[in-house]
Scaffold this active site. Sequence first.
Site, PDB file in Angstrom:
ATOM      1  N   HIS A  91       0.853  -1.190   0.000  1.00 35.82           N
ATOM      2  CA  HIS A  91       0.000   0.000   0.000  1.00 35.82           C
ATOM      3  C   HIS A  91       0.892   1.244   0.000  1.00 35.82           C
ATOM      4  O   HIS A  91       1.942   1.256   0.630  1.00 35.82           O
ATOM      5  CB  HIS A  91      -0.922   0.000   1.216  1.00 35.82           C
ATOM      6  CG  HIS A  91      -1.994   1.039   1.105  1.00 35.82           C
ATOM      7  ND1 HIS A  91      -1.753   2.374   1.373  1.00 35.82           N
ATOM      8  CD2 HIS A  91      -3.283   0.967   0.704  1.00 35.82           C
ATOM      9  CE1 HIS A  91      -2.861   3.059   1.149  1.00 35.82           C
ATOM     10  NE2 HIS A  91      -3.806   2.226   0.745  1.00 35.82           N
ATOM     11  N   GLU A 160      -3.853   2.079  -7.358  1.00 37.43           N
ATOM     12  CA  GLU A 160      -4.263   3.200  -6.520  1.00 37.43           C
ATOM     13  C   GLU A 160      -3.311   4.365  -6.760  1.00 37.43           C
ATOM     14  O   GLU A 160      -2.252   4.436  -6.128  1.00 37.43           O
ATOM     15  CB  GLU A 160      -4.197   2.816  -5.039  1.00 37.43           C
ATOM     16  CG  GLU A 160      -5.071   1.658  -4.639  1.00 37.43           C
ATOM     17  CD  GLU A 160      -5.375   1.675  -3.135  1.00 37.43           C
ATOM     18  OE1 GLU A 160      -6.554   1.744  -2.804  1.00 37.43           O
ATOM     19  OE2 GLU A 160      -4.438   1.636  -2.323  1.00 37.43           O
TER      20      GLU A 160
HETATM   21  P1  13P Z   1      -9.537   6.429   0.152  1.00 34.20           P
HETATM   22  O1  13P Z   1     -10.709   5.635  -0.334  1.00 34.20           O
HETATM   23  O2  13P Z   1      -9.726   6.984   1.540  1.00 34.20           O
HETATM   24  O3  13P Z   1      -9.099   7.449  -0.837  1.00 34.20           O
HETATM   25  O4  13P Z   1      -8.311   5.406   0.318  1.00 34.20           O
HETATM   26  C1  13P Z   1      -8.004   4.552  -0.723  1.00 34.20           C
HETATM   27  C2  13P Z   1      -7.042   3.567  -0.231  1.00 34.20           C
HETATM   28  O5  13P Z   1      -5.919   3.905   0.114  1.00 34.20           O
HETATM   29  C3  13P Z   1      -7.489   2.167  -0.131  1.00 34.20           C
HETATM   30  O6  13P Z   1      -6.431   1.315   0.117  1.00 34.20           O
END
Ligand code: 13P
Length: 245
Positions: A91, A160
């Site tokens: 992450h 992400e």
């Molecule tokens: P948000 O949905 O708070 O933007 O976070 C995304 C995330 O990091 C999921 O792992």
Amino acid sequence: MRKITIAANWKMYLDERGSIDFIDKLNADKDLFSNKNIILFPSHACIRSVKDHLDVNVKIGMQDCDIHNKGAYTGSTSINSIDIDSCIVGHSERRIVYKESNDVISEKLRAVLSSDVDPILCIGETLEEKNENLTENVIDSQLSILTNDLKARNLTIAYEPVWAIGSGNVPSNEYINEMLSYIKNRLKSLYSGTDLDNIKLFYGGSVDVSNVDELLNVELIDGFLIGSASANFEKFKDIVKQLKL
Ligand code: 13P
């Protein structure tokens, strides 16, 4: 029709009481949640309580794990410490805040694969990298840990973009589609046909009830990794209600 997965990364938003309250509400709405693909990622310390209270068929995962499986590693948590279905590795908050390198993430992936747990590998570029047209290089580098000996069975890649996380700045569907296509093509060079079928692509970054319906138009998306909106029961419920299946 594809069945979308909702992966709820609660980060450090919910303490034990908050996690149990969430599960109590989930249980009270059993019919809505029980036939959906849902994975909840509570804080490590709350996983036991969540599992004990759950009365709905959803999966449970860890947000991270140690590179070691056992031993003198104060304060860390082994992938084998509790029975779970899935584990997030790489992450961006681990990469950036805790300075985890690709090498460390690769060792974490190895630890997850040594257990019977399905990994979710997070990848994505920062705003600086995007502005310098380095997104594809970043994706290549972050996927480079998928060496022959680290080919997961049920691997999920969560794209992400760091600039979309917690910012409310959701990329356009075209942008997400372009990035997921790029990722899929990279994976095609690593995996053979049938193995490729077991790889899922998730999108994460500011997903909430106001945009999930639009994001569902991106056909390459198999699921969403959701942070803050997933830790608020009412928002989470509204998101799940938007799923057709
Ligand atoms: P948000 O949905 O708070 O933007 O976070 C995304 C995330 O990091 C999921 O792992």
